[in-house]
Structure formats: structure tokens, C-alpha cells
Scaffold this active site. Structure first.
Site, PDB file in Angstrom:
ATOM      1  N   ARG A 187      66.151  81.640  -7.734  1.00 45.47           N
ATOM      2  CA  ARG A 187      64.896  80.945  -7.433  1.00 45.47           C
ATOM      3  C   ARG A 187      63.932  81.030  -8.614  1.00 45.47           C
ATOM      4  NH1 ARG A 187      62.426  77.172  -4.153  1.00 45.47           N
ATOM      5  NH2 ARG A 187      60.185  77.582  -4.093  1.00 45.47           N
ATOM      6  N   LYS A 232      61.831  93.711  -8.948  1.00 42.89           N
ATOM      7  CA  LYS A 232      62.491  92.461  -9.361  1.00 42.89           C
ATOM      8  C   LYS A 232      61.477  91.315  -9.382  1.00 42.89           C
ATOM      9  CE  LYS A 232      64.769  89.891  -6.199  1.00 42.89           C
ATOM     10  NZ  LYS A 232      64.416  88.466  -6.162  1.00 42.89           N
ATOM     11  N   ASN A 233      60.650  91.235  -8.334  1.00 40.92           N
ATOM     12  CA  ASN A 233      59.771  90.075  -8.194  1.00 40.92           C
ATOM     13  C   ASN A 233      58.524  90.163  -9.056  1.00 40.92           C
ATOM     14  OD1 ASN A 233      61.674  89.029  -6.566  1.00 40.92           O
ATOM     15  ND2 ASN A 233      60.588  89.413  -4.647  1.00 40.92           N
ATOM     16  N   ASP A 241      60.119  89.757   3.005  1.00 41.64           N
ATOM     17  CA  ASP A 241      61.348  90.370   2.476  1.00 41.64           C
ATOM     18  C   ASP A 241      61.711  91.636   3.222  1.00 41.64           C
ATOM     19  OD1 ASP A 241      60.649  89.561  -1.009  1.00 41.64           O
ATOM     20  OD2 ASP A 241      61.449  88.390   0.650  1.00 41.64           O
ATOM     21  N   ARG A 272      71.794  91.357  -6.688  1.00 40.77           N
ATOM     22  CA  ARG A 272      70.723  90.561  -7.312  1.00 40.77           C
ATOM     23  C   ARG A 272      69.392  91.305  -7.266  1.00 40.77           C
ATOM     24  NH1 ARG A 272      69.971  85.131  -4.769  1.00 40.77           N
ATOM     25  NH2 ARG A 272      68.277  85.258  -6.271  1.00 40.77           N
ATOM     26  N   ARG A 328      62.951  75.858   0.965  1.00 40.98           N
ATOM     27  CA  ARG A 328      62.444  76.334  -0.337  1.00 40.98           C
ATOM     28  C   ARG A 328      62.241  75.191  -1.339  1.00 40.98           C
ATOM     29  NH1 ARG A 328      65.070  81.975  -2.026  1.00 40.98           N
ATOM     30  NH2 ARG A 328      62.911  82.409  -2.628  1.00 40.98           N
ATOM     31  N   PRO A 329      61.474  74.176  -0.987  1.00 47.08           N
ATOM     32  CA  PRO A 329      61.174  73.108  -1.959  1.00 47.08           C
ATOM     33  C   PRO A 329      60.292  73.639  -3.088  1.00 47.08           C
ATOM     34  CG  PRO A 329      59.796  72.870  -0.024  1.00 47.08           C
ATOM     35  CD  PRO A 329      60.752  73.981   0.273  1.00 47.08           C
ATOM     36  N   VAL A 330      60.043  72.816  -4.092  1.00 51.04           N
ATOM     37  CA  VAL A 330      59.171  73.233  -5.212  1.00 51.04           C
ATOM     38  C   VAL A 330      57.980  72.271  -5.335  1.00 51.04           C
ATOM     39  CG1 VAL A 330      60.946  74.461  -6.516  1.00 51.04           C
ATOM     40  CG2 VAL A 330      60.641  71.992  -6.867  1.00 51.04           C
ATOM     41  N   ASP A 331      57.671  71.565  -4.255  1.00 50.48           N
ATOM     42  CA  ASP A 331      56.597  70.562  -4.309  1.00 50.48           C
ATOM     43  C   ASP A 331      55.245  71.152  -4.684  1.00 50.48           C
ATOM     44  OD1 ASP A 331      56.946  71.870  -1.769  1.00 50.48           O
ATOM     45  OD2 ASP A 331      55.405  70.555  -0.970  1.00 50.48           O
ATOM     46  N   LEU A 332      54.962  72.369  -4.264  1.00 56.02           N
ATOM     47  CA  LEU A 332      53.649  72.962  -4.602  1.00 56.02           C
ATOM     48  C   LEU A 332      53.570  73.269  -6.109  1.00 56.02           C
ATOM     49  CD1 LEU A 332      53.213  75.342  -1.523  1.00 56.02           C
ATOM     50  CD2 LEU A 332      52.143  73.112  -1.898  1.00 56.02           C
ATOM     51  N   CYS A 392      68.259  82.712  -2.500  1.00 54.24           N
ATOM     52  CA  CYS A 392      68.759  82.986  -1.150  1.00 54.24           C
ATOM     53  C   CYS A 392      68.477  81.798  -0.229  1.00 54.24           C
ATOM     54  CB  CYS A 392      68.075  84.226  -0.593  1.00 54.24           C
ATOM     55  SG  CYS A 392      68.615  85.718  -1.441  1.00 54.24           S
TER      56      CYS A 392
HETATM   57  C1  EPZ Z   1      59.035  84.743  -3.770  1.00 58.86           C
HETATM   58  O1  EPZ Z   1      59.814  83.597  -3.454  1.00 58.86           O
HETATM   59  C2  EPZ Z   1      60.027  85.894  -3.844  1.00 58.86           C
HETATM   60  N1  EPZ Z   1      60.984  85.639  -4.918  1.00 58.86           N
HETATM   61  C3  EPZ Z   1      60.746  86.027  -2.519  1.00 58.86           C
HETATM   62  O2  EPZ Z   1      61.606  87.157  -2.607  1.00 58.86           O
HETATM   63  C4  EPZ Z   1      59.721  86.277  -1.419  1.00 58.86           C
HETATM   64  O3  EPZ Z   1      60.392  86.307  -0.171  1.00 58.86           O
HETATM   65  C5  EPZ Z   1      58.682  85.150  -1.422  1.00 58.86           C
HETATM   66  O4  EPZ Z   1      58.100  85.035  -2.731  1.00 58.86           O
HETATM   67  C6  EPZ Z   1      57.578  85.381  -0.414  1.00 58.86           C
HETATM   68  O5  EPZ Z   1      56.952  86.605  -0.651  1.00 58.86           O
HETATM   69  C7  EPZ Z   1      60.628  85.908  -6.197  1.00 58.86           C
HETATM   70  O6  EPZ Z   1      59.524  86.347  -6.466  1.00 58.86           O
HETATM   71  C8  EPZ Z   1      61.677  85.660  -7.243  1.00 58.86           C
HETATM   72  P1  EPZ Z   1      57.075  81.210  -1.759  1.00 58.86           P
HETATM   73  P2  EPZ Z   1      59.124  82.128  -3.512  1.00 58.86           P
HETATM   74  O7  EPZ Z   1      56.922  80.138  -2.772  1.00 58.86           O
HETATM   75  O8  EPZ Z   1      58.174  82.100  -4.646  1.00 58.86           O
HETATM   76  C9  EPZ Z   1      57.344  77.328   0.905  1.00 58.86           C
HETATM   77  C10 EPZ Z   1      63.631  88.291  -2.485  1.00 58.86           C
HETATM   78  O9  EPZ Z   1      64.340  88.629  -1.538  1.00 58.86           O
HETATM   79  N2  EPZ Z   1      57.159  76.590  -0.352  1.00 58.86           N
HETATM   80  O10 EPZ Z   1      55.935  82.144  -1.492  1.00 58.86           O
HETATM   81  O11 EPZ Z   1      60.199  81.124  -3.465  1.00 58.86           O
HETATM   82  C11 EPZ Z   1      58.710  78.013   0.956  1.00 58.86           C
HETATM   83  O12 EPZ Z   1      59.707  77.120   1.388  1.00 58.86           O
HETATM   84  C12 EPZ Z   1      63.021  86.916  -2.538  1.00 58.86           C
HETATM   85  O13 EPZ Z   1      63.322  89.046  -3.448  1.00 58.86           O
HETATM   86  C13 EPZ Z   1      56.976  75.209  -0.300  1.00 58.86           C
HETATM   87  O14 EPZ Z   1      56.980  74.601   0.771  1.00 58.86           O
HETATM   88  O15 EPZ Z   1      58.328  82.124  -2.134  1.00 58.86           O
HETATM   89  C14 EPZ Z   1      58.484  79.135   1.919  1.00 58.86           C
HETATM   90  O16 EPZ Z   1      58.627  78.670   3.242  1.00 58.86           O
HETATM   91  C15 EPZ Z   1      63.436  86.080  -1.353  1.00 58.86           C
HETATM   92  N3  EPZ Z   1      56.801  74.524  -1.464  1.00 58.86           N
HETATM   93  C16 EPZ Z   1      57.029  79.520   1.673  1.00 58.86           C
HETATM   94  O17 EPZ Z   1      56.432  78.422   0.965  1.00 58.86           O
HETATM   95  C17 EPZ Z   1      56.790  75.161  -2.687  1.00 58.86           C
HETATM   96  O18 EPZ Z   1      56.608  74.479  -3.718  1.00 58.86           O
HETATM   97  C18 EPZ Z   1      56.876  80.763   0.808  1.00 58.86           C
HETATM   98  O19 EPZ Z   1      57.584  80.535  -0.397  1.00 58.86           O
HETATM   99  C19 EPZ Z   1      56.976  76.560  -2.711  1.00 58.86           C
HETATM  100  C20 EPZ Z   1      57.150  77.257  -1.539  1.00 58.86           C
END
Ligand code: EPZ
Length: 426
Positions: A92, A23-24, A298, A390, A121-125, A116
Site C-alpha cells: 500500500r 513499519k507505518n 490494526d 511484511r 482501499r481506493p486512492v481518491d483522497l 492487505c
Molecule cells: C494506513 O493505511 C496503514 N498502512 C494501515 O496499516 C492502517 O490500517 C491504516 O493506515 C489506518 O490506520 C500504512 O501506513 C502503510 P487510510 P492507509 O488511508 O493509509 C479509505 C497495517 O496493517 N480511503 O487511513 O491505506 C480506505 O479505504 C496496515 O500495517 C479512501 O476511501 O489507510 C479506508 O476505508 C493495514 N480513499 C479508510 O479510508 C483514499 O484515498 C482508511 O484508510 C484513502 C483511504
């Protein structure tokens, strides 16, 4: 699909499962298809709710995206910069469609992504990286309006955290930007390498309307290491012998190593792993998740579900998300001795888990409740299974083929939905 899952636990699992595509990996690839001229074909894609949502987003953007058997083809140029808000708020991965639309149309209107509830889960990065590439970001409540009036340009970007999604967003933007982009502190998950392989496969950048475009191609997304991890944990929890094929074991090596320490026998080949658990399962002591190549966040709820069946204590800390263990309440319903302390789930041994009714609160937590039910004595009911759909296609069937007693109870039609005999159309 919906409908509760009814499980009668205590049966060991035996058999072989070919692991479906990830999926990812599929979700960012579907977003990347927006960068391509011509028709892109993704091979053997699992029928997941999030994949259907991605197809809905592509179609809403004016592309031709459709299932062809178990392949998905995506064709054409997006004609609108507006992502369907209801679909975008559902998962997401909708955030990943922004960079390609910016590259093609110079503008995107969407809403903050769903997904989820395992943390803030902000999008600031994502947004701060795009801003360094010439994107103006405006947030109005939940609405997000991004514009790139002068197109996207390369930049030297350092990520404060190796965010998977932000790395994918910036990879997509960089593939279409003018000039070179350097991403420092990027995430290294295998799904990102898969996206890079796709972009390189589509590589020859076609200059069109002053914007860089990619060629199209056919592509087989990598196998789902989290589905493989789920089935490995199910075997550890229920006992038996399960062979997982089509998925490189190094993509989920930490999980396999911990299961071996817990008393499972793990034999691996280039694209297979055989997990056998015949004797007692032992606790793993203190375990931590991390960014790749550490134990995947995960996999944490799934490994925790196996730990519930162990004869000694474990604790598992998720360093990636703040609220990864929403499933702890469900575990307790099975009689497990669990306690959440911040980001850590503490698990103490109990003599026997008992069947119970539990509600899925997120995707991996929901799958973890199913794993716990397989180890519990008696009958269990898992509700809110939409979360599980999902990320897992045919989950109940996959487990039933391994010998689990599991079935999906289709939702009863409410009285009003009962089909009244239709009048003969004249
Ligand atoms: C991806 O989510 C996956 N989803 C998640 O899988 C997975 O758990 C995660 O990566 C970590 O491996 C998809 O690929 C669709 P991150 P993502 O950005 O991209 C913080 C599942 O069950 N962060 O690596 O959202 C965030 O809050 C899902 O299949 C910021 O602060 O994960 C988290 O604490 C769940 N600002 C950490 O980084 C940002 O702009 C990791 O998030 C982005 C993230």
C-alpha cells in the site's frame, strides 16, 4: 522468508520485549527521503518485507538506498519518475512515493498500490488533494500517471475522511510546494506526527532547480504501537506477564484499557507497559475501532484473538475498513464461536480452543492467528506467513524468547531444487 509457523499453545508468556521501530512510520519516512539533498540515515529500522520493497522502489528510482547494519541510508537524486510496477503493486505504501517524485521530477508513473485486502482501499483522497496542488492525474487501468507541469503549489484542502495515507501524501507534497498548504480533517495518528517531526528536522528548505528541497538528517523512527499491541494481546490470550519497553503507552492506550477491563493488570510508565494475566479473561462486550486516538483498526484482529480465550462474549466493529476480519475463518478452525456480520466480529465463549491449521489472509489477521494458537491446546500450523513478515521482524523469535513454543518450519526444498553436487569448475 516464508515457512509455516508451528506453535504448541498453552504456555504462559513471561519476559521483556523492546519494541522495534514502526513499519507505518518507516515507510512514509523512506518516501520523504526523496525530498532531501544529501544522505538521510534512519536508525534501528526493523528488517521487514515492506521495508525491503521500499528500498527496492528507491533504488529503482535511481537513489542509493541501502542497509548499513540496522540503519538505512538514502542518498541522491531520483533520476527516473517510473516506480517499479511489481514492487509498487506489492504494498500500500508505494502510493506515498508519488508526491516526492512529483516534487523532484514533476512526473511519476506507477501502478495502483497493493497491500492487505481488508477493503476497497481506493486512492481518491490522495489524488483529489494532489489535484488541488497542481497535479494532473491520469489512470489507465491499473497504471497511474501523475504530472505537475508547473510544480506543486499550496492549497487549503479538506479531507472527506481522515485518511492516514492521504494525509501523508499531502504532507509530503506540501513540504515541497510553493506557498502554504492547510490540511483540514487530517489524520492524527502518531506516525504522522513522526513524519512531520522528520520534515521539520530536515526543514531548512533548499531552493534547487526551482524546486524546494530539504536538508538531510539522521532520524530514529517511533516505536511500533501495533507490535506492542500484538504482544499485549498475546499475553492476554496465553496468560503470564510481559513487559513492553521503548514504546509510549499513550500511543495504544485504548487497547490497554480494554485489556484491563477484560481482567488483565496493566501498569504503565513513560515508555513502558507491563501486562499481567493470571486469572480468568472476561469478554469486553461491544468494542469499536476508530481513527486516532480511538482503538486502532490494526489492533482489531489481535484484540479479537485475545477475546477468543475469554469466558464471556465480545463483539468488535471496525469502522475503518470493510473487511478487517478475514481471520475469522482461521479463528473458527481453532474451535472459536465467531461470526462476521458486516464490519463486526461477534465472539462467544468456548471452553477451550484446540490447535489447528490456519492460513494467514493478511498481515494483522495472520498475527492474530498466531495469538489464537498461543491460547489453543495442542499443536497449530499457520501457513502463508509471508503476510506476517511484511509487518513483524523476528516474530517467532520474539515470542519464543517470552516462553512460547513456536518455531518456523523452513520450506522443504522441492526435489528439483535439491542441489545436485556442482561439477568442479576447472
Ligand atoms: C494506513 O493505511 C496503514 N498502512 C494501515 O496499516 C492502517 O490500517 C491504516 O493506515 C489506518 O490506520 C500504512 O501506513 C502503510 P487510510 P492507509 O488511508 O493509509 C479509505 C497495517 O496493517 N480511503 O487511513 O491505506 C480506505 O479505504 C496496515 O500495517 C479512501 O476511501 O489507510 C479506508 O476505508 C493495514 N480513499 C479508510 O479510508 C483514499 O484515498 C482508511 O484508510 C484513502 C483511504
Amino acid at each position: 522468508m516464508g515457512g509455516d509457523l508451528i506453535i504448541t499453545g498453552g504456555m504462559p508468556l513471561n519476559g521483556t520485549v523492546h519494541i522495534p521501530a514502526a513499519k507505518n512510520s518507516v515507510l512514509p519516512l523512506l518516501a520523504a527521503a526523496l525530498l532531501c539533498n544529501g544522505t538521510v540515515r534512519f536508525l534501528q529500522v526493523p528488517h521487514l518485507a515492506d521495508v525491503d520493497t521500499s528500498v527496492e522502489l528507491l533504488q529503482g528510482a535511481g537513489c542509493t538506498a541501502r542497509w548499513q547494519g540496522s540503519d538505512i541510508t538514502v542518498q541522491g537524486v531520483p533520476s527516473t519518475c517510473r516506480l517499479a510496477p511489481e514492487a509498487a503493486a506489492r504494498m500500500r505504501a508505494s502510493i506515498l512515493f508519488c508526491a516526492p517524485l512529483l516534487a523532484r521530477l514533476g512526473r511519476v508513473e506507477t501502478v495502483l498500490p497493493g497491500g492487505c485486502r481488508i477493503g476497497a482501499r481506493p486512492v481518491d483522497l490522495h489524488l483529489s488533494g494532489l489535484a488541488q496542488m497542481g497535479v494532473h492525474c491520469r489512470e489507465e487501468g491499473a497504471r497511474l500517471i501523475l504530472t505537475a507541469p508547473a510544480g506543486l503549489h499550496g492549497a487549503d484542502i479538506t479531507l472527506g475522511f481522515p485518511s492516514v495515507g492521504a494525509t501523508e501524501t499531502l504532507l509530503l507534497a506540501a513540504a515541497a510546494a510553493q506557498g502554504e498548504t492547510v490540511l483540514r480533517g487530517a489524520a492524527r495518528e502518531p506516525e504522522i506526527s513522526d513524519l512531520a517531526a522528520f520534515l521539520n528536522r530536515c526543514g531548512g528548505c533548499v531552493q534547487g532547480e526551482g524546486r524546494r528541497m530539504l536538508y538531510s538528517c539522521s532520524f530514529a523512527p517511533m516505536a511500533d504501537r501495533i507490535v506492542a499491541s500484538t504482544l499485549a494481546c498475546a499475553c492476554a490470550a496465553a496468560g503470564g506477564r510481559v513487559e513492553l519497553t521503548g514504546c509510549r503507552p499513550e500511543t495504544y492506550a485504548p487497547l490497554l484499557e480494554i485489556l484491563a477491563q477484560m481482567g488483565c493488570r496493566v501498569e504503565t510508565g513513560p515508555e513502558s507497559a507491563v501486562i499481567t494475566r493470571l486469572g480468568a479473561l472476561h469478554g469486553a462486550g461491544r468494542v469499536f475501532t476508530g481513527v486516532y486516538p480511538a482503538l486502532a483498526t490494526d489492533a482489531a484482529p489481535l484484540l479479537a484473538a485475545a477475546m477468543l480465550a475469554a469466558d464471556s462474549a465480545s463483539s468488535i466493529e471496525d469502522v475503518v475498513f470493510e473487511r478487517r476480519f478475514g481471520c475469522a475463518e482461521g479463528f473458527a478452525a481453532f474451535g472459536a464461536a465467531v461470526q462476521v456480520q458486516g464490519r463486526t466480529l461477534d465472539i462467544r465463549p468456548v471452553r477451550q480452543l484446540q490447535g489447528a491449521c490456519a492460513r494467514a489472509a493478511d498481515l494483522r489477521g495472520g498475527a492474530a492467528l498466531v495469538v489464537a494458537a498461543l491460547a489453543a491446546r495442542g499443536r497449530s500450523r499457520i501457513t502463508d506467513t509471508g503476510y506476517i513478515d511484511r509487518g513483524y521482524a523476528g516474530f517467532a523469535q520474539m515470542l519464543a524468547e517470552l516462553g512460547a513454543q513456536i518455531e518456523r518450519e523452513m520450506p522443504r526444498e522441492s526435489a528439483s531444487e535439491k542441489k545436485t553436487p556442482s561439477k568442479k569448475q576447472n
